[in-house]
Design an enzyme around this catalytic site. Structure first.
Site, PDB file in Angstrom:
ATOM      1  N   GLU A 107      35.863  46.850  39.231  1.00 27.09           N
ATOM      2  CA  GLU A 107      37.327  46.852  39.138  1.00 27.09           C
ATOM      3  C   GLU A 107      37.901  47.919  40.059  1.00 27.09           C
ATOM      4  OE1 GLU A 107      39.121  44.659  37.895  1.00 27.09           O
ATOM      5  OE2 GLU A 107      37.794  43.613  36.503  1.00 27.09           O
ATOM      6  N   TYR A 115      32.848  32.385  35.854  1.00 29.74           N
ATOM      7  CA  TYR A 115      33.186  33.738  35.417  1.00 29.74           C
ATOM      8  C   TYR A 115      34.256  33.681  34.328  1.00 29.74           C
ATOM      9  CZ  TYR A 115      35.257  38.422  35.624  1.00 29.74           C
ATOM     10  OH  TYR A 115      35.768  39.654  35.294  1.00 29.74           O
ATOM     11  N   TRP A 131      40.145  39.541  43.211  1.00 26.44           N
ATOM     12  CA  TRP A 131      38.920  39.603  42.420  1.00 26.44           C
ATOM     13  C   TRP A 131      37.870  38.626  42.943  1.00 26.44           C
ATOM     14  CZ3 TRP A 131      36.093  42.642  39.896  1.00 26.44           C
ATOM     15  CH2 TRP A 131      35.050  42.169  39.095  1.00 26.44           C
TER      16      TRP A 131
END
Length: 221
Positions: free
Chosen positions: A58, A36, A66
């Site tokens: 988000e 990522y 995350w």
């Protein structure tokens, strides 16, 4: 004259794995996280579905790490119609109940309802600006705005929101969006390449900069 040895001291905020490539500190946990970091984070995006997905995820990440969201991303995509705003905007109570029973995602009623609401708001933005991308890229900071000239580890850690993310948050809230606070919007700006927050010395920083230089900003209608 003896050859001067190069310093082997690690740079703050970077780690180097077996490949020998220095990366930002936060992606060390897993290969998925590194992928990522190397191929998505900080690279410019204008695709409507991808932008809306990043906005929604988000929002789901608020209060969580995350990596938790990243590990659940495929389940989120399956549960939320792959973040196609038109389809998602038609979700109702049965869909909310289904999602609340889905252990593959973050089962937070407020965030689920917010995602459906925000899908409806995306359609409104498209009618006004031509696309979500055209709207969002209107908030790209100018050179030097909100940004240190050199993004060190210390500088990166200090930035949680900026004038641009506050302005974006304020306007979205005025338009009826939810879970779009200034800190969340700054994380979104980092994720979709509105800013490049790869730390100086990270091997991906220049690649993200080059991608931005080739990127054509979508224009508002």
């Amino acid at each position: 004259m003896a050859e001067k040895k190069q310093s082997s001291e690690p740079v703050a905020g970077l780690f180097t794995d077996d490949s020998g490539h220095p990366r930002c500190f936060w992606c060390e946990a897993s290969p998925l996280y590194k992928h990522y970091h190397d191929h998505e984070w900080g690279f410019p995006v204008d695709d409507e579905r991808r932008l809306f997905e990043k906005l929604c995820l988000e929002g789901f990440q608020a209060g969580l790490s995350w990596i938790t969201i990243l590990n659940k991303r495929e389940a989120f995509r399956a549960g939320f119609a792959h973040f196609e705003a038109e389809e998602l905007s038609r979700f109702g109570e049965k869909d909310i109940a289904r999602l609340l029973a889905d252990a593959g995602i973050v089962r937070h009623r407020g965030k689920i309802e917010s995602t459906i609401n925000n899908a409806k708001r995306v359609l409104e933005l498209r009618r006004e600006f031509g696309s979500l991308g055209a709207y969002v890229w209107g908030y790209e900071p100018h050179a030097g705005q909100d940004r240190p000239k050199k993004l060190t580890y210390e500088a990166a850690r200090a930035i949680t929101a900026t004038a641009a993310s506050q302005a974006l948050s304020k306007d979205l809230k005025k338009r009826g969006w939810s879970f779009v606070g200034p800190t969340t919007m700054y994380a979104f700006m980092q994720a979709m390449g509105l800013v490049n927050d790869h730390i100086e010395g990270c091997h991906v920083r220049q690649a993200a900069t080059d991608a931005r230089s080739r990127f054509k900003v979508p224009q508002r209608s």
